[in-house]
Design an enzyme around this catalytic site. Sequence first.
Site, PDB file in Angstrom:
ATOM      1  N   HIS A 150       0.809  -1.226   0.000  1.00 32.75           N
ATOM      2  CA  HIS A 150       0.000   0.000   0.000  1.00 32.75           C
ATOM      3  C   HIS A 150       0.839   1.272   0.000  1.00 32.75           C
ATOM      4  O   HIS A 150       1.888   1.354   0.606  1.00 32.75           O
ATOM      5  CB  HIS A 150      -1.050   0.010   1.102  1.00 32.75           C
ATOM      6  CG  HIS A 150      -0.517   0.048   2.507  1.00 32.75           C
ATOM      7  ND1 HIS A 150      -0.163   1.211   3.145  1.00 32.75           N
ATOM      8  CD2 HIS A 150      -0.301  -0.938   3.414  1.00 32.75           C
ATOM      9  CE1 HIS A 150       0.238   0.930   4.378  1.00 32.75           C
ATOM     10  NE2 HIS A 150       0.182  -0.363   4.561  1.00 32.75           N
ATOM     11  N   ASP A 163       6.235   0.578   6.371  1.00 34.31           N
ATOM     12  CA  ASP A 163       4.775   0.428   6.270  1.00 34.31           C
ATOM     13  C   ASP A 163       4.201   1.538   5.397  1.00 34.31           C
ATOM     14  O   ASP A 163       3.781   2.561   5.915  1.00 34.31           O
ATOM     15  CB  ASP A 163       4.161   0.457   7.681  1.00 34.31           C
ATOM     16  CG  ASP A 163       2.674   0.164   7.669  1.00 34.31           C
ATOM     17  OD1 ASP A 163       2.160  -0.266   6.631  1.00 34.31           O
ATOM     18  OD2 ASP A 163       2.026   0.394   8.711  1.00 34.31           O
ATOM     19  N   GLU A 188      -4.858   2.238   2.693  1.00 33.82           N
ATOM     20  CA  GLU A 188      -4.994   1.059   3.546  1.00 33.82           C
ATOM     21  C   GLU A 188      -5.235   1.485   4.986  1.00 33.82           C
ATOM     22  O   GLU A 188      -6.111   0.978   5.669  1.00 33.82           O
ATOM     23  CB  GLU A 188      -3.724   0.184   3.462  1.00 33.82           C
ATOM     24  CG  GLU A 188      -3.853  -1.160   4.173  1.00 33.82           C
ATOM     25  CD  GLU A 188      -3.408  -1.153   5.633  1.00 33.82           C
ATOM     26  OE1 GLU A 188      -3.667  -2.122   6.331  1.00 33.82           O
ATOM     27  OE2 GLU A 188      -2.811  -0.154   6.087  1.00 33.82           O
ATOM     28  N   GLU A 189      -4.427   2.445   5.422  1.00 35.63           N
ATOM     29  CA  GLU A 189      -4.416   2.808   6.848  1.00 35.63           C
ATOM     30  C   GLU A 189      -5.724   3.431   7.318  1.00 35.63           C
ATOM     31  O   GLU A 189      -6.077   3.341   8.478  1.00 35.63           O
ATOM     32  CB  GLU A 189      -3.267   3.795   7.134  1.00 35.63           C
ATOM     33  CG  GLU A 189      -1.869   3.275   6.776  1.00 35.63           C
ATOM     34  CD  GLU A 189      -1.361   2.217   7.748  1.00 35.63           C
ATOM     35  OE1 GLU A 189      -2.095   1.857   8.679  1.00 35.63           O
ATOM     36  OE2 GLU A 189      -0.215   1.762   7.543  1.00 35.63           O
ATOM     37  N   ASP A 248       3.259  -6.444   3.428  1.00 32.23           N
ATOM     38  CA  ASP A 248       2.900  -5.316   4.299  1.00 32.23           C
ATOM     39  C   ASP A 248       3.291  -5.626   5.741  1.00 32.23           C
ATOM     40  O   ASP A 248       2.570  -5.309   6.674  1.00 32.23           O
ATOM     41  CB  ASP A 248       1.388  -5.018   4.179  1.00 32.23           C
ATOM     42  CG  ASP A 248       0.982  -3.796   4.984  1.00 32.23           C
ATOM     43  OD1 ASP A 248       1.865  -2.974   5.320  1.00 32.23           O
ATOM     44  OD2 ASP A 248      -0.214  -3.661   5.299  1.00 32.23           O
ATOM     45  N   HIS A 253       4.247   3.022  12.428  1.00 37.41           N
ATOM     46  CA  HIS A 253       3.423   4.220  12.667  1.00 37.41           C
ATOM     47  C   HIS A 253       4.125   5.263  13.541  1.00 37.41           C
ATOM     48  O   HIS A 253       3.478   5.993  14.294  1.00 37.41           O
ATOM     49  CB  HIS A 253       2.072   3.856  13.301  1.00 37.41           C
ATOM     50  CG  HIS A 253       1.232   2.964  12.452  1.00 37.41           C
ATOM     51  ND1 HIS A 253      -0.002   2.493  12.840  1.00 37.41           N
ATOM     52  CD2 HIS A 253       1.438   2.436  11.213  1.00 37.41           C
ATOM     53  CE1 HIS A 253      -0.517   1.730  11.876  1.00 37.41           C
ATOM     54  NE2 HIS A 253       0.344   1.670  10.889  1.00 37.41           N
TER      55      HIS A 253
HETATM   56 ZN   LIG Z   1       0.720  -1.338   6.235  1.00 37.14          ZN
END
Ligand SMILES: [Zn+2]
Length: 328
Positions: free
Chosen positions: A140, A152, A186-187, A214, A284
């Site tokens: 993603h 990510d 995606e998030e 991912d 994140h």
């Molecule tokens: Zn991800």
Amino acid sequence: MNRADVEGKIVFFNRPMQADLISTFEAYGGCVDQRYDGAREAAKLGAVGTIVRSMNLRLDDLPHTGAMSYGNTPVNVRIPSAAISTNDAERLSGILKIDPKVKFYFKQNCKQLKDVQSYNVIGQITGSQYPNEIIVVGGHLDSWDLGDGSHDDGAGCVQSMDVLRLLKETGVRPKRTIRVVLFMNEENGLRGGRKYAEIAKRKGEKHIFALESDSGGFTPRGFSFDGPDYKINQILNWKPLFEPYLIHYFKKGGSGADIGPLKNKNLVLAGLRPDSQRYFDHHHAANDTFDAVNKRELELGAATMTALIYLIDKYGFNSIEQKNKIKD
Ligand SMILES: [Zn+2]
């Protein structure tokens, strides 16, 4: 939690990720309810805000963000929520032990902006023999804004593109269509993955396999698979081909969020499973940056994905009839 304890207060969620689980994703799964549902649950009991320990196994000073939900809580009774670093969570916990009446102040300026139009990015090598049989490989494009999203999921995006490059470079002409999909959003709700599946269905496209990366650009260990057992068993037979490269994890399990909406009873979905020990150091957080990706580990992941795609393209899947014949 009960109302008498939390009414009018800020609730502090401080349950650490379970360090004795070898899969850090499992540890994350056992913890993330604090961030995702914490504010909604605390608001029901009259809390005025929530503070959450970051989902990180390591002790450091970086707060980690991530999705949360207020469910159907009306806007006017939603309470603010913030994540603090693991070091700060330890500190706050220590202070609370000394002084349970300690005061905590926090101010936020985050806001939800309006939706804008965005896109998945798609490229493919059309199959030479079975162009209508599609093998998807993807990651993603979007990421949380405090880092640049290198693990990510920039890693998954470049690895997926690299599958096509490696096939070309080695002179392999795929029989089936190999399609790279870089999914958007995606998030924040999986909109790209859902839209891709919706359009594929509308067009009547026949997907035979989908692979997602991912889980970070770390040393590959194998894959997890979701789909009909007889097809997964066929893939498990190829495991010895990977073992010389220390890639040994071939198990039934989850695949990837973005390819999830494609799921049907015939399709095999898979996720690349890299070593997960450092993933949540960066997940994140502001240190999910390019310098945290090891080039060699990233490339090994891309090569591992290419090898699996190559095998699936070359041999396809036995139909259920063929499979029964082999058994007879
Ligand atoms: Zn991800």
